[in-house]
Design an enzyme around this catalytic site. Structure first.
Site, PDB file in Angstrom:
ATOM      1  N   GLY A 280      29.069   0.317 -26.348  1.00 30.95           N
ATOM      2  CA  GLY A 280      27.963   1.234 -26.662  1.00 30.95           C
ATOM      3  C   GLY A 280      26.679   0.488 -26.979  1.00 30.95           C
TER       4      GLY A 280
ATOM      5  N   GLU B 197       7.405 -17.211  -3.370  1.00 27.52           N
ATOM      6  CA  GLU B 197       7.595 -15.961  -4.122  1.00 27.52           C
ATOM      7  C   GLU B 197       9.084 -15.599  -4.179  1.00 27.52           C
ATOM      8  OE1 GLU B 197       5.313 -12.604  -2.766  1.00 27.52           O
ATOM      9  OE2 GLU B 197       6.313 -11.210  -4.134  1.00 27.52           O
ATOM     10  N   ARG B 198       9.764 -15.762  -3.057  1.00 23.15           N
ATOM     11  CA  ARG B 198      11.186 -15.375  -3.014  1.00 23.15           C
ATOM     12  C   ARG B 198      12.057 -16.345  -3.810  1.00 23.15           C
ATOM     13  NH1 ARG B 198      10.162 -13.241   3.145  1.00 23.15           N
ATOM     14  NH2 ARG B 198       9.251 -11.289   2.405  1.00 23.15           N
TER      15      ARG B 198
ATOM     16  N   GLU C  53       0.856  -1.189   0.000  1.00 22.14           N
ATOM     17  CA  GLU C  53       0.000   0.000   0.000  1.00 22.14           C
ATOM     18  C   GLU C  53       0.890   1.236   0.000  1.00 22.14           C
ATOM     19  OE1 GLU C  53      -2.534  -0.197   3.439  1.00 22.14           O
ATOM     20  OE2 GLU C  53      -3.503  -2.048   2.742  1.00 22.14           O
TER      21      GLU C  53
ATOM     22  N   ARG D  18      32.363  -9.565 -32.102  1.00 17.05           N
ATOM     23  CA  ARG D  18      32.806  -8.162 -32.178  1.00 17.05           C
ATOM     24  C   ARG D  18      34.333  -8.094 -32.275  1.00 17.05           C
ATOM     25  NH1 ARG D  18      31.610  -2.980 -33.531  1.00 17.05           N
ATOM     26  NH2 ARG D  18      32.812  -1.523 -32.261  1.00 17.05           N
TER      27      ARG D  18
ATOM     28  N   GLN E  18      42.458 -10.902 -22.913  1.00 14.59           N
ATOM     29  CA  GLN E  18      42.350 -11.682 -21.681  1.00 14.59           C
ATOM     30  C   GLN E  18      41.396 -11.029 -20.665  1.00 14.59           C
ATOM     31  OE1 GLN E  18      45.805 -12.070 -19.042  1.00 14.59           O
ATOM     32  NE2 GLN E  18      45.600 -14.270 -19.251  1.00 14.59           N
TER      33      GLN E  18
ATOM     34  N   GLY F 262       9.132  -8.426  -3.543  1.00  9.93           N
ATOM     35  CA  GLY F 262       9.003  -9.642  -2.728  1.00  9.93           C
ATOM     36  C   GLY F 262       9.747  -9.537  -1.413  1.00  9.93           C
ATOM     37  N   GLY F 263      10.047  -8.317  -0.998  1.00  2.00           N
ATOM     38  CA  GLY F 263      10.831  -8.085   0.235  1.00  2.00           C
ATOM     39  C   GLY F 263      12.210  -7.564  -0.160  1.00  2.00           C
TER      40      GLY F 263
END
Ligand SMILES: Cc1cc2nc3c(=O)[nH]c(=O)nc-3n(C[C@H](O)[C@H](O)[C@H](O)COP(=O)(O)OP(=O)(O)OC[C@H]3O[C@@H](n4cnc5c(N)ncnc54)[C@H](O)[C@@H]3O)c2cc1C
Length: 391
Positions: A350, A252-253, A138, A278, A289, A373-374
């Site tokens: 980028g 939930e967690r 809430e 790339r 490295q 969820g906390g």
């Protein structure tokens, strides 16, 4: 790119059986065809197609661990984990968590509801026909659940509900909302669950909220003004809400921890693929490295978060997991997700800052995991108690 086994998957494979592996492949196939092509557009539009609910239901991906008697796939917690991995890999976490709001909205019905309530409120959601949301938070009460003020006052054959709820995932489109409301003065024993349905007089969406990540999911502020809620829509006895919520927090967690390693894993895969393609200074950047070691560190963090979450899931399945253990695992998975997704952005340079890339979206999605969820602070409080650290 979705799919394929890598070292991280192989390390965790002993937790799975053939049904989990087959389910993961089916979920990956679904995500690749039904989500990945639309991921960017849905995230930009801040809403995914409603038709995805029925498509996901037909593919068996809504409520994979709910009992078949209520329209679920009858699997266990690992079916939920592997489908979460597949859906997140598609690059639209908003769709994954929008489809997943039933994973937090239905458990109070399954735990407290009568047989008639379960039959009425669960199967239509698992068929993708109705959207379910959970409303606990809430404007004045988030971490402090016992501070919930939304008031359900007895009246005739039901209650009058007044108050508001905030940050409700899927709340804008929800057909049914599992609402925690105050039915008594005791901070904990005075809380009860109700199911409130769309279209009832006095119930409205007061705001659709705009978010940092999870953009394709809708998030609502809800208003309840003298809404009449029949007793048939109260779940369990009056006052049973808080204890039930504590029970559902475990699931939930764990679900949020799964999102954490899944985001990290998906971001890592993207970064690996990019590093091979790339070129800079005349060679693939994976040839440097420093980039290779960064990717190895990212793999290590992802692997540890995934193994921890799988171990935790195995204990949840066996009924031997404590709130402190889940809290520790959620925090670790959330930290891994944030760090790995940040490093993935770095590997893409980028391009990693462009909204068209998955890693850009993942890096924003990951930020939620230390809040929803906390919060991480509340998880540490729960962990401290479990570890015997609290005075
Ligand atoms: C995208 C999104 C989706 C969400 N979905 C849902 C949903 O579907 N349903 C639902 O009910 N809620 C949902 N939430 C709400 C979420 O669960 C809350 O945001 C969360 O519990 C934190 O509550 P709060 O935002 O009120 O923060 P607060 O409780 O106000 O906390 C603010 C800060 O104070 C800290 N704090 C508070 N108390 C303590 C303490 N005792 N010790 C130390 N630090 C403390 C917190 O850790 C945090 O850093 C969602 C939130 C988001 C962002």
């Amino acid at each position: 790119m979705i799919g394929g086994m890598d070292e991280i998957d192989r390390f965790c494979d002993s937790f799975l059986d053939d049904s989990h592996r087959a389910f993961r492949e089916a979920a990956r196939g679904f995500a690749k065809q039904a989500i990945e092509p639309h991921a960017y557009a849905w995230e930009e539009a801040e809403l995914f197609d409603r038709g995805l609910y029925t498509q996901a239901a037909e593919a068996g991906l809504l409520g994979p661990s709910f009992p078949e008697a209520y329209g679920g796939a009858g699997g266990d917690v690992f079916h939920l984990l592997v489908s979460t991995e597949a859906l997140i890999e598609a690059g639209c976490t908003g769709a994954a968590v929008g489809l997943g709001s039933l994973e937090i909205a239905l458990p109070p019905i399954m735990i407290l509801g009568s047989e008639a309530q379960k039959q009425r409120f669960v199967p239509p959601v698992l068929r993708g026909e109705r959207i379910a949301a959970l409303a606990i938070s809430e404007p004045g009460a988030g971490s402090d659940v016992a501070g919930v003020r939304c008031l359900a006052r007895p009246e005739g054959a039901g209650y009058r509900l007044n108050g508001s709820k905030l940050y409700v995932t899927s709340g804008v489109r929800a057909d049914q909302v599992t609402v925690l409301a105050r039915t008594g003065l005791d901070p904990h024993a005075g809380l009860s669950f109700f199911v409130v349905e769309k279209g009832w007089e006095g119930f409205r969406v007061s705001r659709a909220l705009k978010k940092t990540g999870w953009r394709a999911s809708d998030t609502a502020e809800l208003a309840f003004e003298d809404v009449f809620v029949p007793t048939t829509h109260r779940l369990g006895e009056e006052g049973a809400g808080f204890a039930c919520l504590m029970q559902t927090f475990l699931g939930e967690r764990l679900y949020l921890a799964a999102q954490g390693y899944a985001l990290a894993h998906a971001a890592w895969r993207e970064a690996v693929a990019y590093s091979k393609a790339r070129e800079a200074f005349g060679r693939p950047i994976a040839g440097f490295q420093v980039i290779r070691h960064k990717l190895a560190d990212m793999a290590a963090r992802t692997l540890s978060a995934k193994v921890l979450t799988y171990q935790c899931a195995a204990q949840v399945r066996a009924g031997s997991c404590s709130p402190a253990q889940v809290a520790l695992v959620k925090n670790e998975a959330a930290r891994a997700a944030e760090w790995v997704c940040r490093e993935a952005v770095q590997v893409l340079g980028g391009m990693g800052y462009m909204r068209e890339t998955k890693v850009e979206r993942f890096s924003r999605d990951a930020r939620l995991l230390a809040i929803g969820g906390g919060t991480s602070e509340i998880m540490n409080e729960i962990a401290s108690k479990g570890l015997g650290l609290a005075p």
